[in-house]
Design a protein around this motif. Structure first.
Motif, mmCIF file in Angstrom:
data_model
loop_
_atom_site.group_PDB
_atom_site.id
_atom_site.type_symbol
_atom_site.label_atom_id
_atom_site.label_comp_id
_atom_site.label_asym_id
_atom_site.label_seq_id
_atom_site.Cartn_x
_atom_site.Cartn_y
_atom_site.Cartn_z
ATOM 1 N N ILE A 5 0.848 -1.196 0.000
ATOM 2 C CA ILE A 5 0.000 0.000 0.000
ATOM 3 C C ILE A 5 0.881 1.243 0.000
ATOM 4 O O ILE A 5 1.721 1.423 0.888
ATOM 5 N N SER A 6 0.705 2.094 -0.989
ATOM 6 C CA SER A 6 1.484 3.324 -1.082
ATOM 7 C C SER A 6 0.561 4.521 -0.955
ATOM 8 O O SER A 6 -0.664 4.389 -0.915
ATOM 9 N N GLY A 7 1.182 5.713 -0.920
ATOM 10 C CA GLY A 7 0.393 6.936 -0.812
ATOM 11 C C GLY A 7 -0.061 7.204 0.600
ATOM 12 O O GLY A 7 0.591 6.804 1.571
ATOM 13 N N ASN A 8 -1.222 7.859 0.729
ATOM 14 C CA ASN A 8 -1.721 8.207 2.069
ATOM 15 C C ASN A 8 -3.200 7.896 2.241
ATOM 16 O O ASN A 8 -3.839 8.427 3.148
ATOM 17 N N ILE A 9 -3.734 7.029 1.354
ATOM 18 C CA ILE A 9 -5.142 6.670 1.463
ATOM 19 C C ILE A 9 -5.345 5.273 0.890
ATOM 20 O O ILE A 9 -4.682 4.881 -0.074
ATOM 21 N N PHE A 10 -6.229 4.516 1.508
ATOM 22 C CA PHE A 10 -6.504 3.156 1.026
ATOM 23 C C PHE A 10 -7.935 2.792 1.395
ATOM 24 O O PHE A 10 -8.419 3.131 2.484
ATOM 25 N N THR A 11 -8.599 2.080 0.470
ATOM 26 C CA THR A 11 -9.975 1.659 0.702
ATOM 27 C C THR A 11 -10.055 0.144 0.789
ATOM 28 O O THR A 11 -9.627 -0.556 -0.142
ATOM 29 N N PHE A 12 -10.550 -0.351 1.897
ATOM 30 C CA PHE A 12 -10.844 -1.781 2.043
ATOM 31 C C PHE A 12 -12.180 -2.069 1.355
ATOM 32 O O PHE A 12 -13.164 -1.353 1.576
ATOM 33 N N THR A 13 -12.211 -3.100 0.544
ATOM 34 C CA THR A 13 -13.440 -3.470 -0.158
ATOM 35 C C THR A 13 -13.840 -4.894 0.190
ATOM 36 O O THR A 13 -13.102 -5.619 0.860
ATOM 37 N N ASP A 14 -15.003 -5.295 -0.289
ATOM 38 C CA ASP A 14 -15.520 -6.649 -0.086
ATOM 39 C C ASP A 14 -15.623 -7.016 1.390
ATOM 40 O O ASP A 14 -15.374 -8.163 1.782
ATOM 41 N N LEU A 15 -15.981 -6.047 2.219
ATOM 42 C CA LEU A 15 -16.152 -6.306 3.642
ATOM 43 C C LEU A 15 -17.570 -6.805 3.910
ATOM 44 O O LEU A 15 -18.465 -6.685 3.072
ATOM 45 N N ALA A 16 -17.766 -7.356 5.104
ATOM 46 C CA ALA A 16 -19.093 -7.797 5.515
ATOM 47 C C ALA A 16 -19.886 -6.611 6.036
ATOM 48 O O ALA A 16 -19.333 -5.697 6.665
ATOM 49 N N ALA A 17 -21.159 -6.616 5.767
ATOM 50 C CA ALA A 17 -22.021 -5.523 6.213
ATOM 51 C C ALA A 17 -22.312 -5.643 7.708
ATOM 52 O O ALA A 17 -22.347 -6.745 8.264
ATOM 53 N N ASP A 18 -22.503 -4.482 8.336
ATOM 54 C CA ASP A 18 -22.923 -4.417 9.734
ATOM 55 C C ASP A 18 -21.980 -5.199 10.647
ATOM 56 O O ASP A 18 -22.407 -5.941 11.520
ATOM 57 N N GLN A 19 -20.688 -5.039 10.421
ATOM 58 C CA GLN A 19 -19.698 -5.770 11.209
ATOM 59 C C GLN A 19 -18.648 -4.815 11.749
ATOM 60 O O GLN A 19 -18.258 -3.864 11.085
#
Length: 996
Positions: free
Chosen positions: A815-829
């Protein structure tokens, strides 16, 4: 009593037990009688028939017979409150008052399966409710499209023939859990298995059948459970070798062609240098042998594969044709195909009309007598292994057929759906499955076509379905750059064929070819759920992480996030570049040019290329069993196995090749052996021990050519290139030892090779050092405005080029830069995360933990129990009710009309609304709404317009109409304008307010 048995009721208390000749008979206070059969070790049958007829059905392909010896080993006794049957380590426990059933396994000192309520019985249904543990995961159910791990889901045990997300191509009334048990219901009646969608503490198992005929299967591993399931239904077939190579399903009877302009997107250039498009009624008719115009014939297609040098193993030339095929015409085609080394197949609507020359069959009717199909094929060639292809199924069919389907979408989402589908099929006892590369319909995106073919190179069946769409689906249909990539993967498939063929034999023993992570790494809980359902392991050595979206960089390279490589003690090697990766972490922002599929070889792997050619990736201790047979029906008695072991200890590599065991006709007893061993430096020396003889020092040669002419020796190749077909796509060469061992008796001689001063991937597991000089992470925060049900975004102050993030114990790197988005997570967790800076092998201290909760799944806010009507008829197979079933696989389609199309949605009561989302059918550009009028009814009778007409673009994006603050009994949507002469939608969903 009859009224009681037909009404809905719970099974009454157990009031009596009788021991019969080969089963126990149980009597209940509500009048039911059940039988308990001890089939074999770990398999028990509980059979309750309200009619007390106990008539065997033909639902299963194999009717299991109880083992009398196993029954004799059992002893039974009663206590004050239960009846217990003990056999081996198992105790079958029947509670007297509650009528509950459980199985306790003394070998593991715990209960394997336990009912939490008595059986629920009616004249139409039976329902079993069993306990679900927090860490218990569920698999099976058949080919549940887009799903393989079912915890928290409800799956339908009903084949609907739909190939997209949430469809069920082949329902199987069988499931199993990681706690070590499975259940197989002996019924073809539709059912549903709810694994915690209503109540996470129980699983609710229901079938539309008053008879409860259930097999309980106990096993300590997925393989053992599947083995025991196969003992009931029959093992998976062993396919002929040719069926595992690239195939072509085509229709050369129905299509016609007419000349077209080159710029037309459906135009195809033919041998006469003219362009043609496929039409319903054209001047040029397709044929098998060129009876009218040769270039449009099946023979011409065979010639095309040969001329362009694309490997082709088999072809079915009348796939889904509406015309009868003249047996003499097919015989002529079959003879021509065989001369080219291509195996001819035949598509049939039933099992009765297979021509003499067919070597494989595709059957349209899933209710056909599939064993009879294979019997017919065997009659033509008694020694050949028969294989038939089915598109869907109604019962366990793995013993006689493979599942092959084509109507999958040519879009990114369909790739993800198919990966999970393949995983679920294998875990349901259907290991041989394939889907057309590029799909059968649509497919105008060349990048999707390439990426789809790439990952399917590593699936059980590999083929295209052509002539079902205006666009060509052949691997040479695109430009030369893309065709080169596709040719390389077709060649790669053939290089992997010995490995895949060996896996096919393992499949009969309960090991699917395509496996989820948890089967090879059972100690890692992350692999049991759906977190990484977009990657798989082929066998136990190859991990494939397909490209599943169009994300790319400025150079056009695909950018792949969330590749999880398991096990922190394992090194993974990129198949094409040789790059090494530590296991036990998630890699992000990896870049892949179009030719490069993310494929990783497990450190220690030994890949079999056939004819005693092996590629080795030495790491730790490892072994591989090479398998080969005569490719005939008697393979179980005519096969050969060779065990190869590899061990790296400090700087010494030891490779042992054991004498070959077994024999089959035409096995060459004296063979040379070739080893290709990846290494990082020139070794010191190579010594070979042959049997118990003295050690031989192998001679080094200076070039591959001199080694070719030598009897025995080695060459250190600093530019070794494998796989072969990719050398002109990328410079992938890297150092390797090329070793040639002279011809010896493979059944008598043991070979032991020792390489000194050996080094390969030894540095990969160096632990990262926490460096106090690296500053503590600062300004680490979650962007609260970007939290969704399935993603969250993290920001930080950038002080090093790269950082590492830990999310719920899982390490994310790259992971580079200063921002990252986690995807494919479980809802309401709830998720916990932290960050540390990274600089080479040095890392900073971790930041403090941040706790964040994802939002609820928007699907939870979709309003249920509403009805829809339309002012126009629907196309057959696409009823309006499909708008409300929340399954992306189904779609509504109106009849053709120029008039406005009204859809009226009626709620059960006056309902507060938030919005309505119109989801277009992604598989077709026609039928999309361009203008919609919305009307609201507050009394269910009269309607008033809501705002101005809503206009939309003609793309596949969801169409949203805001309804915040609206309460209604009914809503009418009038489609005023659309693309094409009909309307279509995957779904139309009404949402209640998100805070309600």
């Amino acid at each position: 009593m009859n009224d009681l048995q037909t009404s809905k009721h719970q099974l009454g208390s157990l009031v009596g037990v009788n021991k019969k000749d080969n089963y126990f008979e149980l009597h209940y206070a509500t009048g039911e009688v059940a039988r308990v059969y001890l089939i074999s070790d770990g398999i028990f049958r509980y059979w309750l028939d309200p009619s007390q007829a106990f008539a065997e059905t033909s639902d299963m392909l194999v009717t299991p017979q109880p083992d009398p010896a196993y029954f004799q080993k059992a002893h039974a006794h009663a206590t004050s409150d239960m009846f217990i049957i003990t056999v081996g380590s198992y105790k079958l426990i029947f509670q007297q008052k509650t009528a509950l059933f459980s199985i306790f396994d003394e070998a593991v000192h715990r209960t394997r399966v336990s009912q939490v309520a008595p059986l629920l019985i009616s004249g139409k249904h039976t329902t079993e409710i069993i306990k679900q543990s927090p860490n218990e995961y569920y698999y099976g159910g058949g080919v549940q499209n887009g799903h393989f791990s079912h915890k928290g889901e409800k799956v339908l045990i009903k084949t609907d023939g739909i190939t997209g997300q949430d469809g069920v191509l082949a329902a199987v009334p069988f499931f199993w859990t990681n706690s070590g048990f499975g259940e197989f219901r002996n019924t073809l009646a539709p059912g549903s298995y709810d694994f915690g969608s209503q109540n996470e503490q129980v699983a609710i198992l229901k079938h539309r059948n008053p008879v409860f005929d259930n097999f309980y299967i106990i096993g300590s591993s997925p393989q053992e459970i599947l083995q025991r399931y196969y003992s009931l239904t029959g093992p998976a077939l062993m396919p002929p070798r040719f069926a595992l190579s690239f195939g072509h399903l085509g229709n050369f009877l129905d299509p016609a062609w007419k000349k077209a302009k080159a710029k037309s997107h459906t135009a195809i250039r033919f041998e006469d240098n003219s362009y043609y498009s496929k039409v319903a009624d054209g001047k040029h008719q397709a044929s098998l042998n060129g009876e009218q115009d040769y270039q449009f014939s099946a023979r011409a297609m065979l010639d095309r594969y040969k001329r362009f040098d694309f490997p082709l193993s088999w072809m079915i030339p009348n796939y889904e044709s509406e015309k009868n095929t003249d047996p003499h015409v097919f015989a002529s085609f079959a003879e021509y195909a065989k001369k080219l080394g291509i195996h001819p197949g035949f598509w049939s609507e039933n099992s009765q009309d297979l021509p003499d020359h067919a070597e494989l069959a595709a059957i349209d009717d899933p209710s056909s007598d599939l064993p009879a199909v294979n019997a017919a094929l065997s009659k033509k060639n008694p020694k050949a292994k028969p294989i038939s292809l089915v598109r869907d199924g109604l019962r366990p069919f793995q013993q006689s057929s493979a599942l092959a389907f084509g109507d999958v979408g040519g879009d990114w989402s369909s790739i993800k759906t198919q990966i999970a589908t393949f995983l679920g099929a294998g875990l349901s006892g259907i290991p041989f499955i394939g889907a057309s590369s590029g799909g059968k319909l649509g497919q105008e995106n060349a990048q999707v076509a390439v990426r789809d073919l790439e990952w399917k190179t590593f699936t059980p069946l590999f083929f295209v379905t052509d002539d079902q769409s205006p666009l060509s689906k052949t691997p040479f249909a695109f430009n030369s750059k893309i065709s080169r990539v596709m040719k390389a993967y077709l060649q790669l498939r053939n290089e992997f064929l010995p490995y895949i063929y060996a896996l096919s034999r393992q499949a009969q023993d309960g090991l699917p070819l395509v496996r989820p992570l948890m089967m090879e790494f059972p100690h890692e809980q992350i692999g049991y759920g759906r977190d990484f359902a977009d990657e798989f392991i082929l066998g136990d050595q190859i991990l494939v992480a397909p490209i599943t979206n169009g994300k790319s960089d400025s150079q056009g390279n695909s950018v792949r996030d969330r590749i999880y490589l398991p096990d922190k003690q394992t090194v993974w090697i990129d198949l094409f570049t040789g790059d090494r990766f530590m296991g036990g972490r998630v890699y992000n922002r990896l870049k892949y040019p179009l030719w490069h599929l993310p494929v990783f070889v497990r450190g220690g792997s030994i890949l079999d290329l056939g004819q005693r050619h092996f590629v080795l990736y030495p790491y730790g201790d490892s072994s591989y069993t090479s398998y080969d047979d005569n490719d005939q029906v008697d393979y179980e008695h005519n096969f050969a196995k060779t065990v190869i072991r590899s061990r790296v200890d400090d700087s010494r590599l030891r490779v042992i090749i054991e004498p070959t065991e077994g024999y089959y006709p035409n096995l060459t007893i004296k063979q040379e052996t070739f080893l290709y061993i990846y290494c990082d430096q020139h070794p010191e020396d190579l010594a070979l021990r042959v049997g118990k003889d003295d050690v031989i020092q192998l001679e080094e040669y200076g070039s591959p050519e001199t080694l070719d002419h030598a009897k025995e020796g080695f060459y250190y190749d600093p530019h070794f290139s494998w796989p072969k077909g990719f050398s002109d796509l990328n410079d992938q060469s890297r150092p390797a030892l090329v070793i040639k061992l002279q011809e010896r008796d493979i059944k008598q001689v043991k070979l032991e090779l020792v390489v000194n001063n050996f080094c390969f991937a030894g540095e990969q597991l160096v632990h990262q050092i926490t460096d106090a000089a690296l500053k503590l992470p600062s300004k680490v925060e979650v962007d609260r405005s970007k939290i969704s049900a399935h993603s969250l975004t993290v920001k930080w102050a950038q002080k090093t080029p790269k950082v590492q993030l830990e999310l719920n114990g899982l390490l994310y790197t790259g992971i580079s830069g200063n921002i990252f988005t986690f995807t494919d997570l479980a809802a309401d967790q709830v998720y916990q995360l932290r960050l540390r800076y990274e600089s080479g092998y040095k890392v900073s201290e971790w930041s403090d933990w941040i706790k964040v909760k994802t939002k609820k799944d928007p699907k939870d806010f979709i309003i249920q129990n509403l009805k829809v009507t339309s002012n126009v008829d629907s196309e057959p197979g696409h009823p309006a009710k499909y708008l409300l079933d929340q399954r992306l696989a189904t779609s509504w389609q109106s009849a053709k009309t120029d008039e406005p199309i009204q859809l009226t949605f009626t709620f059960k009561e006056k309902t507060e609304l938030n919005k309505v989302i119109y989801v277009p059918d992604a598989l077709q550009a026609e039928g999309r709404p361009l203008k919609i009028k919305a009307e609201i009814s507050t009394d269910g009778d009269s309607f008033v317009p809501y705002g101005e007409d809503f206009s939309f673009n003609s793309d596949a994006k969801n169409k949203v109409i805001g309804l915040r603050g609206v309460s209604a009994w009914a809503v009418r949507l009038t489609i005023l304008d659309k693309t094409g002469d009909f309307a279509a939608a995957s779904s139309i969903d009404f949402y209640r307010p998100l805070d309600k």
